[in-house]
Write an enzyme that holds these catalytic residues in place. Structure first.
Site, PDB file in Angstrom:
ATOM      1  N   GLU A 285       0.856  -1.180   0.000  1.00 15.15           N
ATOM      2  CA  GLU A 285       0.000   0.000   0.000  1.00 15.15           C
ATOM      3  C   GLU A 285       0.895   1.233   0.000  1.00 15.15           C
ATOM      4  O   GLU A 285       1.830   1.275   0.794  1.00 15.15           O
ATOM      5  CB  GLU A 285      -0.914   0.032   1.233  1.00 15.15           C
ATOM      6  CG  GLU A 285      -1.908   1.184   1.152  1.00 15.15           C
ATOM      7  CD  GLU A 285      -2.909   1.226   2.308  1.00 15.15           C
ATOM      8  OE1 GLU A 285      -2.842   0.361   3.193  1.00 15.15           O
ATOM      9  OE2 GLU A 285      -3.731   2.131   2.300  1.00 15.15           O
TER      10      GLU A 285
ATOM     11  N   ASN B  19      -2.564  -6.443   5.313  1.00 21.37           N
ATOM     12  CA  ASN B  19      -2.614  -7.451   4.250  1.00 21.37           C
ATOM     13  C   ASN B  19      -3.488  -8.633   4.651  1.00 21.37           C
ATOM     14  O   ASN B  19      -3.385  -9.145   5.766  1.00 21.37           O
ATOM     15  CB  ASN B  19      -1.206  -7.978   3.966  1.00 21.37           C
ATOM     16  CG  ASN B  19      -0.176  -6.894   3.949  1.00 21.37           C
ATOM     17  OD1 ASN B  19      -0.226  -6.008   3.112  1.00 21.37           O
ATOM     18  ND2 ASN B  19       0.747  -6.924   4.899  1.00 21.37           N
TER      19      ASN B  19
ATOM     20  N   HIS C 127      -6.918  -2.334  15.121  1.00 12.85           N
ATOM     21  CA  HIS C 127      -7.126  -1.576  13.876  1.00 12.85           C
ATOM     22  C   HIS C 127      -6.871  -2.449  12.645  1.00 12.85           C
ATOM     23  O   HIS C 127      -7.707  -2.540  11.754  1.00 12.85           O
ATOM     24  CB  HIS C 127      -6.197  -0.360  13.875  1.00 12.85           C
ATOM     25  CG  HIS C 127      -6.296   0.483  12.646  1.00 12.85           C
ATOM     26  ND1 HIS C 127      -7.091   1.595  12.565  1.00 12.85           N
ATOM     27  CD2 HIS C 127      -5.696   0.366  11.429  1.00 12.85           C
ATOM     28  CE1 HIS C 127      -6.997   2.126  11.360  1.00 12.85           C
ATOM     29  NE2 HIS C 127      -6.137   1.403  10.653  1.00 12.85           N
ATOM     30  N   GLU C 128      -5.714  -3.096  12.615  1.00 11.15           N
ATOM     31  CA  GLU C 128      -5.371  -3.888  11.423  1.00 11.15           C
ATOM     32  C   GLU C 128      -6.306  -5.086  11.297  1.00 11.15           C
ATOM     33  O   GLU C 128      -6.715  -5.453  10.208  1.00 11.15           O
ATOM     34  CB  GLU C 128      -3.908  -4.339  11.463  1.00 11.15           C
ATOM     35  CG  GLU C 128      -2.884  -3.213  11.649  1.00 11.15           C
ATOM     36  CD  GLU C 128      -3.004  -2.064  10.664  1.00 11.15           C
ATOM     37  OE1 GLU C 128      -3.502  -2.275   9.535  1.00 11.15           O
ATOM     38  OE2 GLU C 128      -2.617  -0.930  11.028  1.00 11.15           O
TER      39      GLU C 128
ATOM     40  N   HIS D 208      -9.625  -4.093   9.829  1.00 15.51           N
ATOM     41  CA  HIS D 208      -9.568  -3.851   8.379  1.00 15.51           C
ATOM     42  C   HIS D 208     -10.018  -5.086   7.585  1.00 15.51           C
ATOM     43  O   HIS D 208     -10.362  -4.963   6.426  1.00 15.51           O
ATOM     44  CB  HIS D 208      -8.145  -3.503   7.947  1.00 15.51           C
ATOM     45  CG  HIS D 208      -7.846  -2.032   7.916  1.00 15.51           C
ATOM     46  ND1 HIS D 208      -8.681  -1.111   7.338  1.00 15.51           N
ATOM     47  CD2 HIS D 208      -6.765  -1.330   8.359  1.00 15.51           C
ATOM     48  CE1 HIS D 208      -8.141   0.093   7.439  1.00 15.51           C
ATOM     49  NE2 HIS D 208      -6.981  -0.006   8.058  1.00 15.51           N
TER      50      HIS D 208
ATOM     51  N   ALA E   3       1.705  -0.370  10.838  1.00 10.84           N
ATOM     52  CA  ALA E   3       1.401  -1.756  10.504  1.00 10.84           C
ATOM     53  C   ALA E   3       0.572  -1.776   9.236  1.00 10.84           C
ATOM     54  O   ALA E   3       0.099  -0.743   8.789  1.00 10.84           O
ATOM     55  CB  ALA E   3       0.612  -2.412  11.636  1.00 10.84           C
ATOM     56  N   MET E   4       0.394  -2.975   8.677  1.00 10.94           N
ATOM     57  CA  MET E   4      -0.307  -3.098   7.396  1.00 10.94           C
ATOM     58  C   MET E   4      -1.224  -4.311   7.418  1.00 10.94           C
ATOM     59  O   MET E   4      -0.822  -5.405   7.803  1.00 10.94           O
ATOM     60  CB  MET E   4       0.737  -3.210   6.271  1.00 10.94           C
ATOM     61  CG  MET E   4       0.155  -3.395   4.886  1.00 10.94           C
ATOM     62  SD  MET E   4      -0.808  -1.947   4.370  1.00 10.94           S
ATOM     63  CE  MET E   4      -2.007  -2.748   3.305  1.00 10.94           C
TER      64      MET E   4
ATOM     65  N   GLU F 163     -10.034   3.976   6.172  1.00  9.24           N
ATOM     66  CA  GLU F 163      -9.262   4.424   7.339  1.00  9.24           C
ATOM     67  C   GLU F 163     -10.119   5.130   8.387  1.00  9.24           C
ATOM     68  O   GLU F 163     -10.024   4.835   9.569  1.00  9.24           O
ATOM     69  CB  GLU F 163      -8.080   5.292   6.908  1.00  9.24           C
ATOM     70  CG  GLU F 163      -7.011   4.547   6.114  1.00  9.24           C
ATOM     71  CD  GLU F 163      -6.468   3.308   6.818  1.00  9.24           C
ATOM     72  OE1 GLU F 163      -6.640   3.172   8.047  1.00  9.24           O
ATOM     73  OE2 GLU F 163      -5.883   2.442   6.132  1.00  9.24           O
TER      74      GLU F 163
HETATM   75 ZN   LIG Z   1      -5.603   1.523   8.632  1.00  6.35          ZN
END
Ligand SMILES: [Zn+2]
Length: 886
Positions: free
Chosen positions: A128, A272, A304-305, A308, A269-270, A327
């Site tokens: 991203e 995926n 949060h992650e 998502h 963080a991400m 977001e």
């Molecule tokens: Zn986010």
């Protein structure tokens, strides 16, 4: 001079791609400098697109090896490839065809940390927003959803772990000591959610059974030996999974959920799909190395992650202009999670402080943009407080306007209607409008108009008529010339407070729509530039409590009358509003004190503030964490923002210190009692209760050191500390109040020795020194860039030293001779050559340069301009500089 200026991308230019990619089969043959990537793409021409329409795929710095179309080698005429694009000039006329592409990438040379890169000897990806095109040519845009199968091959000994999204399919040995693994993700996803991790890490394993009975394996991978430090993250993950089921009815949808912690990462963080990649700072924690704040951040970011998975992954964004769709909504969800896990008012106050510290200045300065921007040059620069935090405030306002039931109905419809799609803000809002049968046309302006609206509110009580009149004026100053400022929908949660704060009843209201959802505050819905609201049947003169719980992200100038605020600070039944009243009174005294210091007079607190401060300090009925927040004066950067122009950071620093000393001396006995009573008695527990005790005790410690003008107590606290919260706080107090003392020097050295092998702990050591509020810190920071443990290549190190200096040390950063600005700009120039994203982010520290007094303003401008004239400025950095100077 070379600058990649880049094209301006416009929301209005959006059109769907001509082709779609139904299936993506990737093969990675990992090698530190020559990784071969084969992508076999099942292409489909979109209905209505003429057969043979040329196909252009995105690339970024790729080395092209070859391509095959429907299994046959594509000749030079059929395909043309550059580092940044691959064009299939005449694709097959059939509706579907396969396109196979081979590229070579060098993960070791990738210092941008976007695409496939190396960290600590491992392979890691970050895609991203547009990193996937640095791995292979692709339709690298969020509205192209594809089902991925990924095969990874690597040396078995060096790289035992081979991970990607989805569920594991098979694994086995190859020749020459190599092995392979295959992963398949059944959920169609955009390329920005692709992830690969390969390397050698330890693992913590657990499991979770979803509400419908699916058994999910949970794995968190961390450096060998650090497995015990992942226990809290695992606990937070399980709590997040349960909470999302209970609160939103959302279950996890794969057989395995994995988190990998790496030490080189541009962001927090991400998310995926099925394979989150984290900055290790947001995974690793134990009492010896992490503070209460670290624990709270880990809990929030893990949540949060994870959240998502539905808001971002199952329903993704049509284009990057809709970034707030995933977001803003996900930040709202993680804020609610943390509020349920901890104290709701304390969480809300913390979030509002952050909003004011980061989003409000962004929204009133040169980098202002709508929550949904209309244009961008570099999307990486739009991962901002406005998109995230203001985006979350918009969702919260929706919740306030629609009530719990209406909001839940809208969310349910959103998941039901758009699951598996790439959606827009319009589609999101339409679900709430339909489910709650309301018109959200005007409300949608929150996504399109930049700037912070202001409310001017006056009241008048008529004793004879028993009426209470409230006049509300809203205004919005466009932060950027030419941006729109039509009247907004502003929900004002309110109460009419009678004697002792009890809420007064009223017969009727005219002049504005009101709503009253069960068990919640009444809400005035402001829609016009001016409302004359009249409450009838009011038995006694009330005090108006408004924006309870901070019901809208607005400012209120002028403030309520001082007398009312003193009343609310003592009696408001809403804890947020009580804190707000107290905080604004403290701010008024601090601004007065700053003026006094500028005129050569001493700084002092008013008697009224002293009274209320000691009342709050001594009131044991408040929760400890809440009391700690109330007893913490606004930061120097908050005061500067409130003053707004011709800012003199030295005067603010002296004034705040003077007011702190005054309050500390006046309340010394109360603070001594708190400090004694809250001595730790049990083993460390990172939960809200223990964290609250430590927060209040540490406020008391700071105040006692100020009162005594001595750091003896801090030294003693440092010696006694058995956890990082107390240790880091005591070290900070000692170092900031007596930077030249032998005690501070010894304590810093002891800390460095104890944690020299722990980079994320050593970051605290860098930050404490970078934020010492005195002029000489410029030279200290300069010297620390050469200290063992510092690295120009690691984003966490850069943020803890350079970032902390620029954003957390107004005195040194704004040193009158301009050396602080020169230091930052020289550092950014150096960082930009390797990591433009981090450089651009650091540059935003200069966004308020126009508000400084004339001498500093000129020096800041000169430093920025000379950076812009440098040899090579990245597109990311050029974009921020040009907007900052515009
Ligand atoms: Zn986010």
């Amino acid at each position: 001079m070379r600058t990649e200026t880049g094209q301006v991308i416009r929301l209005g230019d959006y059109r769907p791609s001509d082709y779609l990619i139904d299936k993506t089969d990737l093969v990675f043959r990992l090698d530190p400098t020559r990784t071969r990537v084969t992508a076999k793409l099942q292409m489909r021409r979109r209905a209505g697109v003429a057969p043979g329409t040329p196909l252009t795929l995105d690339g970024d710095g790729l080395t092209f090896v070859g391509a095959r179309i429907d299994g046959a080698d594509a000749g030079d005429n059929a395909v043309s490839a550059t580092a940044d694009a691959l064009v299939v000039n005449a694709p097959p006329a059939s509706e579907t065809f396969t396109l196979e592409i081979e590229t070579v990438v060098d993960p070791t040379a990738n210092t941008q940390l976007m695409g496939l890169y190396r960290t600590g000897g491992n392979y890691c990806t970050q895609c991203e927003a547009e990193g996937f095109r640095r791995i292979t040519y692709f339709l690298d845009r969020p509205d192209v959803l594809s089902v991925y199968t990924v095969r990874i091959e690597a040396d078995r000994k060096d790289v035992p772990l081979l991970l990607s999204n989805g569920n594991p399919v098979e694994q086995g040995d190859l020749d020459d000591g190599r092995h392979y693994a295959v992963w398949r993700d059944p959920h169609p996803k955009p390329s920005y959610l692709f992830a690969l991790f390969a390397g050698n890490l330890g693992v913590v394993e657990d499991e979770f059974t979803t509400a419908s009975g699916r058994l999910v394996t949970l794995k968190i991978y961390v450096e060998h030996g650090k497995e015990p430090r992942a226990a809290y993250a695992m606990d937070a993950l399980k709590r997040s999974m349960r909470w999302d089921e209970e609160r939103f009815g959302l279950e996890y949808d794969l057989d395995i959920f994995q988190i990998v912690a790496v030490s080189d990462f541009n962001m927090g963080a991400m998310e995926n799909k099925g394979l989150n990649i984290f900055n290790d700072k947001y995974v690793l924690a134990d009492p010896r190395t992490a503070t209460d704040q670290d624990y709270a951040s880990i809990e929030a970011i893990i949540a949060h992650e994870y959240f998502h998975n539905w808001t971002g992954n199952r329903i993704t964004c049509r284009d990057w202009f809709q970034l707030c769709l995933k977001e803003g909504l996900t930040v709202y969800r993680d804020q609610e999670f943390s509020a349920d896990m901890r104290s709701r008012p304390v969480k809300r106050i913390g979030d509002v402080r952050l909003l004011r510290a980061h989003q409000f200045p962004e929204d009133s300065g040169p980098l202002a943009h709508p929550v949904r921007p209309r244009t961008y040059r570099e999307i990486n620069n739009f991962y901002t407080a406005t998109v995230y935090e203001k985006g979350a405030e918009i969702v919260r306002m929706l919740r306030t306007l629609l009530g719990a039931k209406g909001f839940a109905a809208g969310m349910d419809l959103y998941f039901q209607r758009h699951d598996g799609e790439a959606a827009t803000i319009e589609q999101f809002l339409a679900c709430f409008a339909e489910a709650a049968q309301t018109d959200l046309t005007q409300f949608a302006l929150w996504y399109d108009q930049p700037g912070t609206p202001n409310l001017a509110i006056t009241t008048r009580y008529d004793r004879t008529a028993r009426t209470f009149a409230v006049t509300v004026n809203q205004s919005l100053k466009p932060p950027v010339a030419g941006t729109p400022n039509a009247p907004m929908v502003i929900p004002i949660a309110f109460a009419l407070a009678g004697k002792n704060g009890s809420t007064l009843d009223h017969d009727a209201v005219s002049g504005a729509r009101t709503m009253q959802h069960e068990g919640e505050d009444g809400v005035l819905v402001i829609t016009e530039p001016k409302h004359e609201i009249v409450f009838t049947g009011i038995a006694e003169e009330p005090v108006l409590s408004v924006l309870r719980g901070f019901s809208a992200p607005v400012t209120r100038v002028p403030q309520a009358p001082t007398r009312d605020r003193f009343f609310l600070a003592r009696h408001d039944s809403d804890p947020f509003s009580r804190w707000e009243a107290l905080n604004s009174l403290a701010m008024e005294d601090l601004i007065k004190a700053t003026r006094a210091v500028s005129a050569g007079d001493p700084a002092a607190a008013s008697d009224a503030l002293v009274d209320i401060f000691s009342a709050v300090a001594g009131d044991g009925t408040f929760d400890n964490a809440y009391r700690a927040l109330c007893l913490t004066l606004p930061a120097e950067t908050d005061i500067a923002r409130e003053i707004g122009r011709d800012i003199d950071p030295d005067a603010i620093n002296k004034a705040r210190r003077g007011v702190t000393e005054h309050l500390a001396k006046a309340c010394e006995r109360v603070f001594a009692r708190i400090y004694h009573e809250l001595q730790p008695r049990n083993a460390y527990d990172p939960g809200a209760e223990g964290a609250g005790r430590r927060a209040l005790r540490n406020v008391a410690l700071t105040m006692l050191c100020h009162a005594a003008r001595s750091t003896d107590l801090a030294e003693q606290a440092l010696a006694e500390a058995d956890n990082m919260t107390d240790r880091a706080h005591a070290l900070m107090v000692l170092t900031h109040l007596a930077p030249e003392s032998e005690a501070a020097a010894q304590a810093l050295e002891a800390f460095r020795t104890a944690f020299r092998a722990e980079p994320i702990v050593l970051d605290k050591w860098f930050t404490i020194q970078a934020t010492v509020p005195r002029a000489e810190t410029v030279e200290t920071v300069q010297a620390l860039t050469k200290a063992p443990g510092f690295s120009w290549d690691n984003p966490n190190r850069l943020r803890s030293l350079i970032g902390a200096f620029a954003t957390g040390n107004p005195v040194a950063f704004n040193r009158a001779d301009g050396k602080g600005y020169e230091l930052l700009c020289a550092a950014i120039g150096r960082i930009d050559a390797k990591n433009p994203q981090v450089a651009a982010r650091l540059m935003t520290a200069m966004r308020a340069w126009r508000n400084l007094e004339p001498g500093r303003r000129q020096r800041a401008k000169t430093a920025i301009e000379s950076l812009r004239r440098g040899d090579r400025v990245s597109r990311d950095l050029a974009d921020i500089i040009d907007r900052t100077l515009a």
